[in-house]
Design a protein around this motif. Structure first.
Motif, PDB file in Angstrom:
ATOM      1  N   ARG A   5     -21.085  26.768 -38.569  1.00 47.46           N
ATOM      2  CA  ARG A   5     -19.861  26.498 -37.856  1.00 47.46           C
ATOM      3  C   ARG A   5     -20.149  26.707 -36.311  1.00 47.46           C
ATOM      4  N   GLY A   6     -19.646  26.109 -35.371  1.00 47.23           N
ATOM      5  CA  GLY A   6     -19.797  26.592 -33.884  1.00 47.23           C
ATOM      6  C   GLY A   6     -18.343  27.315 -33.622  1.00 47.23           C
ATOM      7  N   GLY A   7     -18.024  27.966 -32.396  1.00 45.18           N
ATOM      8  CA  GLY A   7     -17.055  28.736 -32.261  1.00 45.18           C
ATOM      9  C   GLY A   7     -17.303  30.295 -32.534  1.00 45.18           C
ATOM     10  N   ALA A   8     -16.390  30.859 -33.148  1.00 43.06           N
ATOM     11  CA  ALA A   8     -16.810  32.436 -33.563  1.00 43.06           C
ATOM     12  C   ALA A   8     -17.945  32.718 -34.316  1.00 43.06           C
ATOM     13  N   ASP A   9     -18.136  31.722 -35.266  1.00 44.18           N
ATOM     14  CA  ASP A   9     -19.092  32.051 -36.067  1.00 44.18           C
ATOM     15  C   ASP A   9     -20.535  32.119 -35.430  1.00 44.18           C
ATOM     16  N   LEU A  10     -20.726  31.034 -34.545  1.00 42.38           N
ATOM     17  CA  LEU A  10     -21.868  30.812 -33.822  1.00 42.38           C
ATOM     18  C   LEU A  10     -21.954  31.992 -32.865  1.00 42.38           C
ATOM     19  N   ARG A  11     -20.893  32.402 -32.233  1.00 43.47           N
ATOM     20  CA  ARG A  11     -20.744  33.480 -31.094  1.00 43.47           C
ATOM     21  C   ARG A  11     -21.164  34.839 -31.877  1.00 43.47           C
ATOM     22  N   LEU A  13     -22.796  35.059 -34.711  1.00 48.34           N
ATOM     23  CA  LEU A  13     -24.435  35.335 -35.139  1.00 48.34           C
ATOM     24  C   LEU A  13     -25.219  35.703 -34.002  1.00 48.34           C
ATOM     25  N   ARG A  14     -25.220  34.842 -32.909  1.00 54.65           N
ATOM     26  CA  ARG A  14     -25.816  35.106 -31.574  1.00 54.65           C
ATOM     27  C   ARG A  14     -25.964  36.420 -31.161  1.00 54.65           C
ATOM     28  N   ARG A  15     -24.604  37.422 -31.228  1.00 54.43           N
ATOM     29  CA  ARG A  15     -24.876  38.447 -30.861  1.00 54.43           C
ATOM     30  C   ARG A  15     -25.582  39.445 -31.746  1.00 54.43           C
ATOM     31  N   HIS A  16     -25.485  39.018 -33.125  1.00 59.09           N
ATOM     32  CA  HIS A  16     -26.361  39.996 -34.085  1.00 59.09           C
ATOM     33  C   HIS A  16     -27.752  39.554 -33.820  1.00 59.09           C
ATOM     34  N   LEU A  17     -28.271  38.346 -33.495  1.00 53.78           N
ATOM     35  CA  LEU A  17     -29.601  38.156 -33.420  1.00 53.78           C
ATOM     36  C   LEU A  17     -30.106  38.731 -31.937  1.00 53.78           C
ATOM     37  N   GLU A  18     -29.269  38.780 -30.988  1.00 53.52           N
ATOM     38  CA  GLU A  18     -29.586  39.267 -29.811  1.00 53.52           C
ATOM     39  C   GLU A  18     -29.703  40.880 -29.772  1.00 53.52           C
ATOM     40  N   SER A  19     -28.648  41.231 -30.480  1.00 50.97           N
ATOM     41  CA  SER A  19     -28.615  42.798 -30.653  1.00 50.97           C
ATOM     42  C   SER A  19     -29.700  43.720 -31.332  1.00 50.97           C
ATOM     43  N   HIS A  20     -30.450  42.899 -32.311  1.00 52.18           N
ATOM     44  CA  HIS A  20     -31.488  43.453 -33.206  1.00 52.18           C
ATOM     45  C   HIS A  20     -32.797  42.753 -33.200  1.00 52.18           C
ATOM     46  N   PRO A  21     -33.419  42.489 -32.216  1.00 51.68           N
ATOM     47  CA  PRO A  21     -34.635  41.622 -32.421  1.00 51.68           C
ATOM     48  C   PRO A  21     -35.852  42.633 -32.573  1.00 51.68           C
ATOM     49  N   HIS A  28     -34.809  37.404 -41.370  1.00 49.93           N
ATOM     50  CA  HIS A  28     -33.840  38.456 -42.120  1.00 49.93           C
ATOM     51  C   HIS A  28     -32.389  38.879 -41.393  1.00 49.93           C
ATOM     52  N   LEU A  29     -32.506  38.943 -40.085  1.00 51.20           N
ATOM     53  CA  LEU A  29     -31.277  39.155 -39.355  1.00 51.20           C
ATOM     54  C   LEU A  29     -30.191  38.023 -39.865  1.00 51.20           C
ATOM     55  N   LEU A  30     -30.821  36.842 -40.038  1.00 50.21           N
ATOM     56  CA  LEU A  30     -29.748  35.764 -40.221  1.00 50.21           C
ATOM     57  C   LEU A  30     -29.287  36.126 -41.500  1.00 50.21           C
ATOM     58  N   PHE A  31     -30.004  36.544 -42.744  1.00 53.99           N
ATOM     59  CA  PHE A  31     -29.534  36.896 -43.910  1.00 53.99           C
ATOM     60  C   PHE A  31     -28.401  38.111 -43.791  1.00 53.99           C
ATOM     61  N   GLU A  32     -28.896  39.040 -43.084  1.00 52.81           N
ATOM     62  CA  GLU A  32     -28.064  40.092 -42.796  1.00 52.81           C
ATOM     63  C   GLU A  32     -26.575  39.791 -42.548  1.00 52.81           C
ATOM     64  N   TRP A  33     -26.582  38.810 -41.466  1.00 55.95           N
ATOM     65  CA  TRP A  33     -25.239  38.502 -40.927  1.00 55.95           C
ATOM     66  C   TRP A  33     -24.390  37.647 -41.839  1.00 55.95           C
ATOM     67  N   PHE A  34     -24.987  36.794 -42.521  1.00 55.34           N
ATOM     68  CA  PHE A  34     -24.256  36.017 -43.578  1.00 55.34           C
ATOM     69  C   PHE A  34     -23.933  36.717 -44.826  1.00 55.34           C
ATOM     70  N   SER A  35     -24.815  37.720 -45.093  1.00 48.99           N
ATOM     71  CA  SER A  35     -24.581  38.385 -46.356  1.00 48.99           C
ATOM     72  C   SER A  35     -23.586  39.552 -46.537  1.00 48.99           C
ATOM     73  N   GLY A  36     -23.594  39.956 -45.169  1.00 44.82           N
ATOM     74  CA  GLY A  36     -22.703  41.244 -44.997  1.00 44.82           C
ATOM     75  C   GLY A  36     -23.407  42.600 -45.678  1.00 44.82           C
ATOM     76  N   ALA A  43     -17.759  43.426 -42.260  1.00 44.70           N
ATOM     77  CA  ALA A  43     -16.316  43.074 -42.059  1.00 44.70           C
ATOM     78  C   ALA A  43     -16.464  41.466 -41.908  1.00 44.70           C
ATOM     79  N   TYR A  44     -17.260  41.008 -41.130  1.00 47.27           N
ATOM     80  CA  TYR A  44     -17.288  39.537 -40.702  1.00 47.27           C
ATOM     81  C   TYR A  44     -17.792  38.690 -41.792  1.00 47.27           C
ATOM     82  N   ALA A  45     -18.281  39.076 -42.892  1.00 46.74           N
ATOM     83  CA  ALA A  45     -18.765  38.384 -44.141  1.00 46.74           C
ATOM     84  C   ALA A  45     -17.700  38.540 -45.089  1.00 46.74           C
ATOM     85  N   ALA A  46     -16.725  39.450 -45.061  1.00 49.11           N
ATOM     86  CA  ALA A  46     -15.781  39.578 -46.053  1.00 49.11           C
ATOM     87  C   ALA A  46     -15.027  38.543 -46.603  1.00 49.11           C
ATOM     88  N   GLY A  47     -14.993  38.187 -47.661  1.00 48.83           N
ATOM     89  CA  GLY A  47     -14.348  37.144 -48.022  1.00 48.83           C
ATOM     90  C   GLY A  47     -14.810  35.842 -47.954  1.00 48.83           C
TER      91      GLY A  47
END
Length: 127
Positions: A5-11, A13-21, A28-36, A43-47
């Motif tokens: 989804r756009g908005g907060a989710d996309l922002r 994810l973008r921060r996570h990808l840009e922070s850990h290349p 693998h960074l994508l999986f880290e982000w959506f799986s918590g 915290a972002y993936a909780a619930g």
């Protein structure tokens, strides 16, 4: 391929990808982000939960992979199964959901139809 989804989710994810290349490939960074998987994404993936589609919906057009795959490795085409290309927790569980296309199928069944709504509030794809 991934749908986010756009908005907060996309922002986020973008921060996570840009922070850990330098640490891991983007897949693998994508999986880290959506799986918590990590403390900074937990915290972002909780619930939340994620869904895995049984088939590949895109054809990989690149000649190189960030996962350092051999050039002779089979590249799954559109609508192929991708079991050996994914992290274990990303793989569609065919034993749990033999007659479904979305995993986890138990969560999808509890959600009821429709899982997605059209902008007018009706079921996506409905007349």
């Amino acid at each position: 391929g991934v749908v986010v989804r756009g908005g907060a989710d996309l922002r986020s994810l973008r921060r996570h990808l840009e922070s850990h290349p330098w640490r891991r490939p983007p897949d693998h960074l994508l999986f880290e982000w959506f799986s918590g998987e990590r403390p900074d994404t937990k915290a972002y993936a909780a619930g939340r939960s994620y869904r895995v589609f049984r088939h590949n919906l895109f054809y990989h057009i690149g000649a190189l992979s960030t996962l350092n795959q051999p050039k002779t490795r089979f590249t799954p085409g559109c609508y192929s199964l991708m079991y050996d290309w994914l992290l274990p927790a990303e793989v569609f569980d065919e034993k749990a959901c033999p007659h479904d296309d979305v995993w986890p199928c138990t969560e999808a069944a509890r959600a009821g139809a429709p899982l997605f709504s059209a902008p007018d509030g009706g079921a996506a794809g409905s007349p």
